[in-house]
Design a protein around this motif. Sequence first.
Motif, PDB file in Angstrom:
ATOM      1  N   SER A 284      75.898  20.573 -48.153  1.00 35.25           N
ATOM      2  CA  SER A 284      74.843  20.788 -49.158  1.00 35.25           C
ATOM      3  C   SER A 284      74.917  19.715 -50.241  1.00 35.25           C
ATOM      4  N   PRO A 285      73.749  19.409 -50.845  1.00 33.61           N
ATOM      5  CA  PRO A 285      73.701  18.323 -51.827  1.00 33.61           C
ATOM      6  C   PRO A 285      74.707  18.479 -52.967  1.00 33.61           C
ATOM      7  N   ASN A 286      75.011  19.711 -53.375  1.00 29.32           N
ATOM      8  CA  ASN A 286      75.948  19.808 -54.501  1.00 29.32           C
ATOM      9  C   ASN A 286      77.400  19.603 -54.071  1.00 29.32           C
ATOM     10  N   GLU A 287      77.610  19.534 -52.783  1.00 28.95           N
ATOM     11  CA  GLU A 287      78.972  19.269 -52.291  1.00 28.95           C
ATOM     12  C   GLU A 287      79.128  17.812 -51.863  1.00 28.95           C
ATOM     13  N   THR A 288      78.060  17.040 -51.901  1.00 32.50           N
ATOM     14  CA  THR A 288      78.118  15.680 -51.372  1.00 32.50           C
ATOM     15  C   THR A 288      77.876  14.658 -52.487  1.00 32.50           C
ATOM     16  N   PHE A 289      78.026  13.413 -52.142  1.00 28.50           N
ATOM     17  CA  PHE A 289      77.844  12.322 -53.095  1.00 28.50           C
ATOM     18  C   PHE A 289      76.497  12.462 -53.794  1.00 28.50           C
ATOM     19  N   PRO A 290      76.380  12.286 -55.133  1.00 28.25           N
ATOM     20  CA  PRO A 290      77.407  11.767 -56.060  1.00 28.25           C
ATOM     21  C   PRO A 290      78.364  12.813 -56.626  1.00 28.25           C
ATOM     22  N   ASN A 291      78.371  14.035 -56.013  1.00 26.98           N
ATOM     23  CA  ASN A 291      79.284  15.046 -56.530  1.00 26.98           C
ATOM     24  C   ASN A 291      80.639  15.041 -55.822  1.00 26.98           C
ATOM     25  N   SER A 292      80.748  14.340 -54.751  1.00 28.99           N
ATOM     26  CA  SER A 292      82.028  14.230 -54.036  1.00 28.99           C
ATOM     27  C   SER A 292      81.936  12.982 -53.161  1.00 28.99           C
ATOM     28  N   TRP A 293      82.986  12.740 -52.412  1.00 27.44           N
ATOM     29  CA  TRP A 293      82.967  11.567 -51.526  1.00 27.44           C
ATOM     30  C   TRP A 293      82.188  11.823 -50.242  1.00 27.44           C
ATOM     31  N   TYR A 294      81.658  13.062 -50.044  1.00 29.26           N
ATOM     32  CA  TYR A 294      81.004  13.398 -48.772  1.00 29.26           C
ATOM     33  C   TYR A 294      79.589  12.850 -48.684  1.00 29.26           C
ATOM     34  N   LEU A 295      79.149  12.672 -47.462  1.00 27.48           N
ATOM     35  CA  LEU A 295      77.847  12.068 -47.189  1.00 27.48           C
ATOM     36  C   LEU A 295      76.702  13.033 -47.512  1.00 27.48           C
ATOM     37  N   PRO A 296      75.693  12.579 -48.281  1.00 29.61           N
ATOM     38  CA  PRO A 296      74.527  13.435 -48.529  1.00 29.61           C
ATOM     39  C   PRO A 296      73.778  13.724 -47.237  1.00 29.61           C
ATOM     40  N   PRO A 297      73.003  14.812 -47.246  1.00 27.57           N
ATOM     41  CA  PRO A 297      72.262  15.200 -46.030  1.00 27.57           C
ATOM     42  C   PRO A 297      71.346  14.098 -45.508  1.00 27.57           C
ATOM     43  N   SER A 298      70.859  13.257 -46.385  1.00 25.40           N
ATOM     44  CA  SER A 298      69.923  12.214 -45.937  1.00 25.40           C
ATOM     45  C   SER A 298      70.626  10.947 -45.442  1.00 25.40           C
ATOM     46  N   GLY A 299      71.947  10.892 -45.576  1.00 19.47           N
ATOM     47  CA  GLY A 299      72.681   9.667 -45.226  1.00 19.47           C
ATOM     48  C   GLY A 299      72.612   9.334 -43.743  1.00 19.47           C
ATOM     49  N   VAL A 300      72.399   8.093 -43.430  1.00 18.01           N
ATOM     50  CA  VAL A 300      72.323   7.663 -42.021  1.00 18.01           C
ATOM     51  C   VAL A 300      73.254   6.484 -41.798  1.00 18.01           C
ATOM     52  N   GLU A 301      74.106   6.590 -40.827  1.00 21.23           N
ATOM     53  CA  GLU A 301      75.011   5.487 -40.477  1.00 21.23           C
ATOM     54  C   GLU A 301      74.248   4.432 -39.689  1.00 21.23           C
ATOM     55  N   ARG A 302      74.163   3.224 -40.252  1.00 26.21           N
ATOM     56  CA  ARG A 302      73.609   2.099 -39.510  1.00 26.21           C
ATOM     57  C   ARG A 302      74.706   1.531 -38.601  1.00 26.21           C
ATOM     58  N   GLY A 303      74.362   0.573 -37.836  1.00 27.73           N
ATOM     59  CA  GLY A 303      75.414  -0.062 -37.030  1.00 27.73           C
ATOM     60  C   GLY A 303      74.852  -0.909 -35.917  1.00 27.73           C
ATOM     61  N   SER A 304      75.719  -1.758 -35.382  1.00 31.15           N
ATOM     62  CA  SER A 304      75.306  -2.588 -34.253  1.00 31.15           C
ATOM     63  C   SER A 304      75.507  -1.812 -32.963  1.00 31.15           C
ATOM     64  N   TYR A 305      74.503  -1.830 -32.111  1.00 30.95           N
ATOM     65  CA  TYR A 305      74.561  -1.132 -30.819  1.00 30.95           C
ATOM     66  C   TYR A 305      74.764  -2.118 -29.663  1.00 30.95           C
ATOM     67  N   TYR A 306      75.213  -3.338 -30.024  1.00 34.39           N
ATOM     68  CA  TYR A 306      75.472  -4.375 -29.009  1.00 34.39           C
ATOM     69  C   TYR A 306      76.852  -4.119 -28.390  1.00 34.39           C
ATOM     70  N   GLU A 307      76.940  -4.235 -27.095  1.00 28.17           N
ATOM     71  CA  GLU A 307      78.168  -3.842 -26.394  1.00 28.17           C
ATOM     72  C   GLU A 307      79.319  -4.839 -26.579  1.00 28.17           C
ATOM     73  N   TYR A 308      79.021  -6.137 -26.668  1.00 21.88           N
ATOM     74  CA  TYR A 308      80.074  -7.162 -26.789  1.00 21.88           C
ATOM     75  C   TYR A 308      80.217  -7.589 -28.226  1.00 21.88           C
ATOM     76  N   PHE A 309      80.900  -8.716 -28.451  1.00 23.48           N
ATOM     77  CA  PHE A 309      80.868  -9.264 -29.790  1.00 23.48           C
ATOM     78  C   PHE A 309      80.500 -10.738 -29.741  1.00 23.48           C
ATOM     79  N   GLY A 310      80.271 -11.312 -30.935  1.00 28.51           N
ATOM     80  CA  GLY A 310      79.792 -12.698 -31.001  1.00 28.51           C
ATOM     81  C   GLY A 310      78.280 -12.724 -30.875  1.00 28.51           C
ATOM     82  N   ASP A 311      77.712 -13.896 -31.107  1.00 29.86           N
ATOM     83  CA  ASP A 311      76.267 -14.063 -30.989  1.00 29.86           C
ATOM     84  C   ASP A 311      75.819 -13.769 -29.557  1.00 29.86           C
ATOM     85  N   PRO A 312      74.853 -12.868 -29.378  1.00 25.66           N
ATOM     86  CA  PRO A 312      74.472 -12.481 -28.005  1.00 25.66           C
ATOM     87  C   PRO A 312      73.918 -13.633 -27.164  1.00 25.66           C
TER      88      PRO A 312
END
Lengths: 705, 705
Positions: A228-256
């Motif tokens: 819940s929002p009152n248990e999450t950032f900015p009230n704690s270190w936990y992720l807010p409900p709207s938070g979305v983890e971005r990231g690379s979905y490329y299988e290898y590393f280096g320039d594709p």
Amino acid sequence: MQWTKVLGLGLGAAALLGLGIILGHFAIPKKANSPAPQDLDLAILETVMGQLDAHRIRENLRELSREPHLASSPRDEDLVQLLLQRWKDPGSGLDSAEASTYEVLLSFPSQEQPNVVDVVGPTGDIIHSCHRTEENVTGEQGGPDVVQPYAAYAPSGTPQGLLVYANQGAEEDFKELQTQGIKLEGTIALTRYGGVGRGAKAVNAAKHGVAGVLVYTDPADINDGLSSPNETFPNSWYLPPSGVERGSYYEYFGDPLTPYLPAVPSSFRVDLANVSGFPPIPTQPIGFQDARDLLCQVSVSVYNRLELRNSSNVLGIIRGAVEPDRYVLYGNHRDSWVHGAVDPSSGTAVLLELSRVLGTLLKKGTWRPRRSIVFASWGAEEFGLIGSTEFTEEFFNKLQERTVAYINVDISVFANATLRVQGTPPVQSVVFSATKEIRSPGPGDLSIYDNWIRYFNRSSPVYGLVPSLGSLGAGSDYAPFIHFLGISSMDIAYTYDRSKTSARIYPTYHTAFDTFDYMDKFLDPGFSSHQAVARTAGSVILRLSDSFFLPLKVSDYSETLRSFLQAAEQDLGALLEQHSISLGPLVTAVEKFEAEASALGQRISTLQKGSPDPLQVRMLNDQLMLLERTFLNPRAFPEERYYSHVLWAPRTGSVATFPGLSNACSRARDTASGSEAWAEVQRQLSIVVTALEGAAATLRPVADL
Amino acid sequence: MQWTKVLGLGLGAAALLGLGIILGHFAIPKKANSPAPQDLDLAILETVMGQLDAHRIRENLRELSREPHLASSPRDEDLVQLLLQRWKDPGSGLDSAEASTYEVLLSFPSQEQPNVVDVVGPTGDIIHSCHRTEENVTGEQGGPDVVQPYAAYAPSGTPQGLLVYANQGAEEDFKELQTQGIKLEGTIALTRYGGVGRGAKAVNAAKHGVAGVLVYTDPADINDGLSSPNETFPNSWYLPPSGVERGSYYEYFGDPLTPYLPAVPSSFRVDLANVSGFPPIPTQPIGFQDARDLLCQVSVSVYNRLELRNSSNVLGIIRGAVEPDRYVLYGNHRDSWVHGAVDPSSGTAVLLELSRVLGTLLKKGTWRPRRSIVFASWGAEEFGLIGSTEFTEEFFNKLQERTVAYINVDISVFANATLRVQGTPPVQSVVFSATKEIRSPGPGDLSIYDNWIRYFNRSSPVYGLVPSLGSLGAGSDYAPFIHFLGISSMDIAYTYDRSKTSARIYPTYHTAFDTFDYMDKFLDPGFSSHQAVARTAGSVILRLSDSFFLPLKVSDYSETLRSFLQAAEQDLGALLEQHSISLGPLVTAVEKFEAEASALGQRISTLQKGSPDPLQVRMLNDQLMLLERTFLNPRAFPEERYYSHVLWAPRTGSVATFPGLSNACSRARDTASGSEAWAEVQRQLSIVVTALEGAAATLRPVADL
């Protein structure tokens, strides 16, 4: 003299008298360009430890994370200039610094046409639309430079279909659904982060005919269940409900587009149609708030675009006084998904403080290391370790011939409970030496080492109870150094008390909530854990660059080999015997390695008691430095791009032994003797035996061929 | 002081006073185990040159070639013992010597069922049978240990069919026959040696449905047209009508069952069914006497058998006094097809004399080299460089890290006209320095260098007219060192006056007529050419092992790169432009290499004038030694087993430029832009550019990353 005590004193002094006085207190005046001492200078080490300043690290982090700095963005380029300015500073800069730029293929959401996830009713009406941005809870989530949450390298497309919950999107998750009679063809799979790599979820899903993939962050995995929002950032270190983890979905590393080649403009680029490793179907990450609301038909509209962009590495060099051709490499990436205060700026803040302290000693003429120290700020790591990989491709031979070790500090502080180190066995001893002499932050008077051993430990047959080092996967820029070049590497951070949280990683990871205040309030108020990491890395770097004998203890590989061998004997021995494959040659090779490594250690001990000439020491140091290279075989795993290290390549087999052997056995288990699968087991066993025999041969006295 | 004069004096003294006195004359007494001098000691060099004794070489050759010593035969093992005895001799042995044995797959004719070639009449009657052995003209062709002429690794089989003359068995030869409407299916192809490799004849033939292949030696190719018994051995150096060239018909090198792995008993062995590189159809070599008589239907019966055999390398070591971890490797194979006086015993006779002279200085305590010297006697070279290849597979990393250069002397004397050297550019200067100081055998007072330049020369843009070095193919044991490990290598021999003979190679090559008397009477009476090769190799070895700065001139690579670049521009430039491929990056890379190589040379010159400390010199020497490694890329030519050197891999394209580029262009020439073939051209170009940029980077001052 115990470091812990000296530092306690030094810190007291710092609080009272300020930095200028500390400098005076610790610095041992020497004439400019004085010859480097024969061995590690403890007074210099003491000076460096004392000058590493938590407050300055905090200010570094504030500046670094002030704005989002996605790879190749204008702010990312501003930070390139910031690094250059710091490293060229007349008072605290390095010998030289320069930026080098690669042209690499990145992936971004379209600004005109944002990615959309909608719940669609039976008649096509939109019942629910997922959030396109995270909630602006601190004023930092709303700016134009906050990139929309997306799955980098996922293809564009607008699939629509029934929603199926597919757990973590592992192969077994989809098989389980099939077993339950659930039709997967044309569906949208809702998966949660964790278990398997990001890209693997889409790869596995596509094999079963799934049309699109959503990936959400489950509060159970990341927030210790709180949502819940009152248990999450900015009230704690936990992720807010709207938070979305971005990231690379490329299988290898280096320039594709440029595998094995540096992404300089002239390099050959693979045709886009022939690139492998991208997710095969549209994929989009969402927050748990939206995940909870999903029902019925879901429509996913992904409009990601691939773009060729310039991305820079920045390199700063302190020239070695005696052996300038031996490099101690210390690096971190610069780019973040959004503000990236934790990932990666907490590492860069430490990097900048360390380069300032060493640069100041250098500019004053107080000190110059025996070997060269190279500071590196890598570009485009978030898209797949691109900057560091291109660098290793461009200078492959030079780095392989000359690099003593690579030290990575990416996220320097996940939390403030304990040190955590991943690395290959030869770096264990130098990390132990360093951390025994530095006071741990927090209450009490423990060393970092003594605190560490409370959280991560193992019983070593040689040393008894010691802190345990993790092994290196491919989670940060150390990957090309260890897997592709065979350079002894380590990754250093401060991290969690696992009894207090089960978060998969710090909750705001790769979201717009990873900001300065988040670090300042919840992860490391006072920045003392940052300072502890700076001191640990600083001491390790000084020891590696200044010690007459390299503090790489190659005999510590013996424990690893012995444990791999025991796992093979216990868990594969009977199976191998059934197929007439003997582990005898492996036993012999491990024994040979143990004997040679131990004998080399004794020769070094004996020499250390006398006054060996520099050439003798150089020859021994070359044996120590190059041992890790002997475990490389570029032909061992041709299907695993870049992975050439026969001890640390990815292991998919269940038995914790040599990865080639473990994986081949796992594939052969259900096939008949004499099949190609069993031939591959024998081949992989021979590859390991040859590598270990070759490694032992390099440890023998150098005139014994 | 001119070497030529000193040697003239030394040789006179030798004739008058005998060896003991010469030793006294040349040796400069020093206390035992005295520290090695800082640099090459000219007095020691003079001593060694004087002591290398033609008579002793002749006696070595007599003993080595007394009996046939086919790889792994009892006599081959006797020679292993002979080498060990010599290298362990208390008065003239080395520091240590040992044999190491591999279990390798060789191929032999059946003793019970000899291979047969018959001409068969229309009704199946045998009209003519080819000789199964060579004529016993000197009493040495008739013994039980003279192996029947055969094509090693050709499969067994008894095909019968019409005889078709297929010239050299090249692909274009078979195409020409097809164009002429000649049916090839089921025929026996009669081919002559030369043009293409042995195995390639059978590979090409099989593609056209040919059932069996005969390979004969044409008098036009080998005997300057002469073919009658009174014109051939034992009356001249020409091949008798019954002579048959044996040889390996295996396409690759190394043990066929253990590619990339040492053939130790525990190593994985490829299933015989999966071995590639063997001739696909029965193949048999014959003499020209038989070739002339062939008509009508021919039946070929081949009963070759594959056998796992033990084959030994023998290694002898002189430990370096100052840098024992730097190896100067000097080797030759030991096994022959029959007596092998020329091939390879003339090389081993030189090797033994050189090890005796150096061993004697060592045992007297007069001298110990700065770096280690390793003498090697390889096994089973004739079957495909097997001993040397297995050695490089077993000690890959150690050799790659530490080997200064590899010197090969296989056939030391083909004829006595001139020196002939093949090698990579950095070895040119040390060979020139050595040969300018040694008197040439034969009339006149020329140095070996001045004689050499009369036979092989080229106009160098840098030096003007100089002797020309050939490039290294894969004809002897240097192949794994240069192509697989990237070690600067050379092959040294005395050879023909090409105005006097057009023989493809010395006529009795791989026959039972290659005997001691053949060498003693026709190739090198007096053994002065052997002595010249011994002195050349000896001087090169001393210079490489004793010089403070390594005498490897890396800037001599610039000429090669420039000529490859010019060929690419002239002969491929327009074609590449049509396909939008620019040579610009290659131009830049070559220019960068030239500039860095030249600057490094200047830094060395400057240092040489001062008194640099040993560590400084070691760092520069590492740059020189490791340059050749920077041209290796194990992923450049995945289909070419072992070949990783981007400058010296096999070139099949017609343009004399970088082999990857030349070959890819040749394959792409007739395809459309944008095709995969043109992508491969671009990829190969990038591989070369990356290698050259990487090479230039290793030549820069070591602290400039």
